[in-house]
Design a protein around this motif. Structure first.
Motif, PDB file in Angstrom:
ATOM      1  N   THR A   1       0.832  -1.200   0.000  1.00  0.00           N
ATOM      2  CA  THR A   1       0.000   0.000   0.000  1.00  0.00           C
ATOM      3  C   THR A   1       0.867   1.250   0.000  1.00  0.00           C
ATOM      4  O   THR A   1       0.597   2.221  -0.714  1.00  0.00           O
ATOM      5  CB  THR A   1      -0.943   0.008   1.211  1.00  0.00           C
ATOM      6  N   ALA A   2       1.934   1.231   0.786  1.00  0.00           N
ATOM      7  CA  ALA A   2       2.872   2.359   0.801  1.00  0.00           C
ATOM      8  C   ALA A   2       3.554   2.516  -0.551  1.00  0.00           C
ATOM      9  O   ALA A   2       3.723   3.631  -1.051  1.00  0.00           O
ATOM     10  CB  ALA A   2       3.915   2.150   1.898  1.00  0.00           C
ATOM     11  N   LEU A   3       3.944   1.397  -1.170  1.00  0.00           N
ATOM     12  CA  LEU A   3       4.614   1.444  -2.468  1.00  0.00           C
ATOM     13  C   LEU A   3       3.716   2.053  -3.538  1.00  0.00           C
ATOM     14  O   LEU A   3       4.124   2.953  -4.282  1.00  0.00           O
ATOM     15  CB  LEU A   3       5.052   0.038  -2.875  1.00  0.00           C
ATOM     16  N   PHE A   4       2.476   1.568  -3.625  1.00  0.00           N
ATOM     17  CA  PHE A   4       1.566   2.060  -4.655  1.00  0.00           C
ATOM     18  C   PHE A   4       1.040   3.454  -4.343  1.00  0.00           C
ATOM     19  O   PHE A   4       0.474   4.112  -5.221  1.00  0.00           O
ATOM     20  CB  PHE A   4       0.403   1.087  -4.845  1.00  0.00           C
ATOM     21  N   SER A   5       1.211   3.904  -3.118  1.00  0.00           N
ATOM     22  CA  SER A   5       0.848   5.277  -2.761  1.00  0.00           C
ATOM     23  C   SER A   5       2.018   6.222  -2.954  1.00  0.00           C
ATOM     24  O   SER A   5       1.940   7.396  -2.573  1.00  0.00           O
ATOM     25  CB  SER A   5       0.372   5.336  -1.302  1.00  0.00           C
ATOM     26  N   GLU A   6       3.110   5.690  -3.519  1.00  0.00           N
ATOM     27  CA  GLU A   6       4.319   6.470  -3.805  1.00  0.00           C
ATOM     28  C   GLU A   6       4.894   7.078  -2.525  1.00  0.00           C
ATOM     29  O   GLU A   6       5.315   8.240  -2.495  1.00  0.00           O
ATOM     30  CB  GLU A   6       4.024   7.550  -4.843  1.00  0.00           C
ATOM     31  N   GLY A   7       4.893   6.265  -1.477  1.00  0.00           N
ATOM     32  CA  GLY A   7       5.419   6.705  -0.196  1.00  0.00           C
ATOM     33  C   GLY A   7       6.525   5.807   0.292  1.00  0.00           C
ATOM     34  O   GLY A   7       7.011   4.916  -0.410  1.00  0.00           O
ATOM     35  N   HIS A   8       6.927   6.038   1.532  1.00  0.00           N
ATOM     36  CA  HIS A   8       8.038   5.313   2.138  1.00  0.00           C
ATOM     37  C   HIS A   8       7.582   4.707   3.463  1.00  0.00           C
ATOM     38  O   HIS A   8       6.663   5.218   4.113  1.00  0.00           O
ATOM     39  CB  HIS A   8       9.233   6.242   2.340  1.00  0.00           C
ATOM     40  N   LEU A   9       8.247   3.636   3.858  1.00  0.00           N
ATOM     41  CA  LEU A   9       7.799   2.840   5.005  1.00  0.00           C
ATOM     42  C   LEU A   9       8.864   2.805   6.090  1.00  0.00           C
ATOM     43  O   LEU A   9      10.045   2.573   5.809  1.00  0.00           O
ATOM     44  CB  LEU A   9       7.482   1.411   4.533  1.00  0.00           C
ATOM     45  N   LEU A  10       8.447   3.042   7.329  1.00  0.00           N
ATOM     46  CA  LEU A  10       9.330   2.924   8.488  1.00  0.00           C
ATOM     47  C   LEU A  10       8.909   1.704   9.288  1.00  0.00           C
ATOM     48  O   LEU A  10       7.761   1.612   9.733  1.00  0.00           O
ATOM     49  CB  LEU A  10       9.248   4.182   9.366  1.00  0.00           C
ATOM     50  N   LEU A  11       9.821   0.759   9.457  1.00  0.00           N
ATOM     51  CA  LEU A  11       9.567  -0.449  10.233  1.00  0.00           C
ATOM     52  C   LEU A  11      10.317  -0.354  11.555  1.00  0.00           C
ATOM     53  O   LEU A  11      11.544  -0.320  11.582  1.00  0.00           O
ATOM     54  CB  LEU A  11      10.016  -1.695   9.465  1.00  0.00           C
ATOM     55  N   GLU A  12       9.571  -0.281  12.638  1.00  0.00           N
ATOM     56  CA  GLU A  12      10.189  -0.275  13.965  1.00  0.00           C
ATOM     57  C   GLU A  12       9.843  -1.594  14.637  1.00  0.00           C
ATOM     58  O   GLU A  12       8.677  -1.879  14.912  1.00  0.00           O
ATOM     59  CB  GLU A  12       9.685   0.900  14.803  1.00  0.00           C
TER      60      GLU A  12
ATOM     61  N   ASN B   1      15.355   1.141  -7.023  1.00  0.00           N
ATOM     62  CA  ASN B   1      13.896   1.186  -6.871  1.00  0.00           C
ATOM     63  C   ASN B   1      13.482   1.027  -5.413  1.00  0.00           C
ATOM     64  O   ASN B   1      12.594   1.726  -4.930  1.00  0.00           O
ATOM     65  CB  ASN B   1      13.237   0.099  -7.720  1.00  0.00           C
ATOM     66  N   ILE B   2      14.104   0.074  -4.722  1.00  0.00           N
ATOM     67  CA  ILE B   2      13.840  -0.148  -3.300  1.00  0.00           C
ATOM     68  C   ILE B   2      15.148   0.046  -2.544  1.00  0.00           C
ATOM     69  O   ILE B   2      16.144  -0.642  -2.819  1.00  0.00           O
ATOM     70  CB  ILE B   2      13.290  -1.565  -3.032  1.00  0.00           C
ATOM     71  N   VAL B   3      15.151   0.979  -1.603  1.00  0.00           N
ATOM     72  CA  VAL B   3      16.345   1.257  -0.801  1.00  0.00           C
ATOM     73  C   VAL B   3      16.038   0.885   0.644  1.00  0.00           C
ATOM     74  O   VAL B   3      15.121   1.445   1.255  1.00  0.00           O
ATOM     75  CB  VAL B   3      16.761   2.733  -0.895  1.00  0.00           C
ATOM     76  N   LEU B   4      16.793  -0.055   1.177  1.00  0.00           N
ATOM     77  CA  LEU B   4      16.635  -0.455   2.575  1.00  0.00           C
ATOM     78  C   LEU B   4      17.631   0.331   3.420  1.00  0.00           C
ATOM     79  O   LEU B   4      18.839   0.144   3.305  1.00  0.00           O
ATOM     80  CB  LEU B   4      16.868  -1.955   2.742  1.00  0.00           C
ATOM     81  N   ALA B   5      17.115   1.225   4.243  1.00  0.00           N
ATOM     82  CA  ALA B   5      17.940   1.999   5.164  1.00  0.00           C
ATOM     83  C   ALA B   5      17.915   1.284   6.508  1.00  0.00           C
ATOM     84  O   ALA B   5      17.028   1.521   7.334  1.00  0.00           O
ATOM     85  CB  ALA B   5      17.417   3.427   5.277  1.00  0.00           C
ATOM     86  N   ASP B   6      18.870   0.407   6.714  1.00  0.00           N
ATOM     87  CA  ASP B   6      18.860  -0.457   7.892  1.00  0.00           C
ATOM     88  C   ASP B   6      19.381   0.291   9.114  1.00  0.00           C
ATOM     89  O   ASP B   6      20.461   0.896   9.087  1.00  0.00           O
ATOM     90  CB  ASP B   6      19.732  -1.693   7.620  1.00  0.00           C
ATOM     91  N   GLU B   7      18.599   0.243  10.186  1.00  0.00           N
ATOM     92  CA  GLU B   7      18.925   0.909  11.450  1.00  0.00           C
ATOM     93  C   GLU B   7      19.222   2.383  11.212  1.00  0.00           C
ATOM     94  O   GLU B   7      20.272   2.904  11.570  1.00  0.00           O
ATOM     95  CB  GLU B   7      20.094   0.208  12.136  1.00  0.00           C
ATOM     96  N   ILE B   8      18.252   3.068  10.617  1.00  0.00           N
ATOM     97  CA  ILE B   8      18.429   4.457  10.203  1.00  0.00           C
ATOM     98  C   ILE B   8      18.754   5.378  11.376  1.00  0.00           C
ATOM     99  O   ILE B   8      19.444   6.386  11.216  1.00  0.00           O
ATOM    100  CB  ILE B   8      17.171   4.949   9.451  1.00  0.00           C
ATOM    101  N   ASN B   9      18.292   5.028  12.556  1.00  0.00           N
ATOM    102  CA  ASN B   9      18.526   5.906  13.701  1.00  0.00           C
ATOM    103  C   ASN B   9      19.925   5.777  14.288  1.00  0.00           C
ATOM    104  O   ASN B   9      20.236   6.405  15.294  1.00  0.00           O
ATOM    105  CB  ASN B   9      17.474   5.676  14.790  1.00  0.00           C
TER     106      ASN B   9
ATOM    107  N   THR C   1      14.469   0.879   8.744  1.00  0.00           N
ATOM    108  CA  THR C   1      14.227   0.077   9.943  1.00  0.00           C
ATOM    109  C   THR C   1      14.917   0.716  11.141  1.00  0.00           C
ATOM    110  O   THR C   1      15.932   1.399  11.009  1.00  0.00           O
ATOM    111  CB  THR C   1      14.751  -1.364   9.785  1.00  0.00           C
ATOM    112  N   GLN C   2      14.336   0.492  12.304  1.00  0.00           N
ATOM    113  CA  GLN C   2      14.984   0.892  13.544  1.00  0.00           C
ATOM    114  C   GLN C   2      14.508  -0.031  14.653  1.00  0.00           C
ATOM    115  O   GLN C   2      13.389  -0.549  14.616  1.00  0.00           O
ATOM    116  CB  GLN C   2      14.703   2.350  13.887  1.00  0.00           C
ATOM    117  N   ASN C   3      15.380  -0.246  15.617  1.00  0.00           N
ATOM    118  CA  ASN C   3      15.075  -1.120  16.741  1.00  0.00           C
ATOM    119  C   ASN C   3      14.609  -0.273  17.924  1.00  0.00           C
ATOM    120  O   ASN C   3      15.293   0.677  18.316  1.00  0.00           O
ATOM    121  CB  ASN C   3      16.294  -1.944  17.152  1.00  0.00           C
ATOM    122  N   PRO C   4      13.452  -0.589  18.500  1.00  0.00           N
ATOM    123  CA  PRO C   4      12.914   0.262  19.567  1.00  0.00           C
ATOM    124  C   PRO C   4      13.601   0.100  20.911  1.00  0.00           C
ATOM    125  O   PRO C   4      13.450   0.956  21.784  1.00  0.00           O
ATOM    126  CB  PRO C   4      11.453  -0.198  19.656  1.00  0.00           C
TER     127      PRO C   4
END
Length: 323
Positions: A38-49, A108-116, A153-156
């Motif tokens: 849904t985020a991809l087709f909405s032309e947005g970006h996803l944060l996974l915590e 096309n897909i960029v994984l920013a691992d542990e962005i924080n 992604t970021q670890n809480p």
């Protein structure tokens, strides 16, 4: 032009094939996979915590493989520089000119691992490309490929050596979600396939990248009744007046909720948005944009609980299909 019922049916079919494809890798997490697309087709970006080892990297890799696009992974560390992400100009002695060497953000897909884990200066290198789909280096603009999506992604639970994402950066993510641990049945399936390392599992591509761009454009044409716009506006206004909230949802957040609701409607085979689309996406799209009052946080109030209460107190419009 408004999406037709036939186009909505085609969209839903492709969407379900993509979700089923990723489910081969990320087992038992249909909901989070649907949110990701849904985020991809909405032309947005996803944060996974989420906690370490829950499959965040596997999810990003499987999405990139499913859309037959290029993917890059960037491990964010305290010594990472902005040029390490966007690219740099390097002087070529043979030509006497500077040549731009693209960074890993050109995919096309960029994984920013542990962005924080990176410094705020390095985090800000993603702001322009996430908002405008381009990188500016030394005054020269370089567009990135389409489709383009950042999955960060970021670890809480890890606080040492991390930098909290500023509100301006959080606002660039169209939604924030958590994968969570698998249930018992999914865990058994994971253990049955333990002979394969996660990075060794490759899923086949379902559609080319051009089709993703076409579907994203199509999702924008889903019909929205004025009553839905009014509902979204009332929800956003409520976040700004809630006593527990110091900073409510921005205009960008309101647009994000409407865009994702359009995509969800199309993914469900509808060419029009209903209130349930908005309600289903309110928490992942709005919660991370709220800045809570410190006293409310001390009392155990969470952004998710605030959004849930607002949904209860804000009456939705009656369902109606507009032609």
């Amino acid at each position: 032009m408004t999406m037709t019922p036939e186009q909505a049916a085609w969209f839903a079919d492709v969407f379900e094939r993509l979700v089923s494809n990723v489910e081969k890798v990320v087992l038992g997490k249909t909901h989070i996979i649907r949110l990701s697309f849904t985020a991809l087709f909405s032309e947005g970006h996803l944060l996974l915590e989420d906690f370490p080892g829950t499959g965040k990297t596997s999810l990003a890799r499987a999405i990139a493989q499913s859309v037959h696009g290029a993917s890059n992974r960037v491990q964010f560390t305290p010594d990472l520089l902005p040029g390490d992400i966007t690219g740099v100009n390097i002087y070529d002695q043979r030509t006497g000119e500077f040549e731009f060497h693209r960074g890993p953000v050109f995919a096309n897909i960029v994984l920013a691992d542990e962005i924080n884990r990176a410094s705020p200066k390095t985090q800000s290198a993603l702001l322009e490309v996430m908002e405008e789909g381009q990188v500016t280096v030394d005054g020269v603009t370089h567009p990135v490929a389409a489709p383009f999506m950042v999955i960060a992604t970021q670890n809480p639970i890890e606080q040492a050596g991390t930098y909290r994402l500023p509100e301006a950066q959080l606002d660039r993510f169209i939604m924030k979600a958590s994968i969570g641990y698998p249930d018992h049945a999914a865990m058994l399936r994971i253990l049955d396939g333990s002979e394969h390392r996660a990075h060794e599992v490759v899923v086949p591509s379902v559609v080319p990248a051009d089709t993703i761009v076409e579907m994203a454009s199509l999702a924008r044409t889903v019909h929205v009744d004025p009553a839905i716009n009014d509902y979204v506006s009332r929800l956003v206004d409520a976040t700004r007046t809630a006593v527990e909230v110091r900073l409510g949802v921005s205009v960008r957040g309101a647009l994000a909720l409407l865009r994702t609701a359009k995509t969800m409607a199309a993914a469900n085979g509808r060419h029009y948005v209903i209130p349930d689309d908005v309600k289903a996406l309110a928490e992942p799209v709005l919660a991370h944009r709220l800045l809570l009052d410190p006293e409310a946080e001390f009392d155990g109030v969470t952004a998710s609980s605030v959004v849930s209460q607002i949904l209860i107190e804000t009456p939705p419009p009656a369902d109606r299909q507009a032609v």
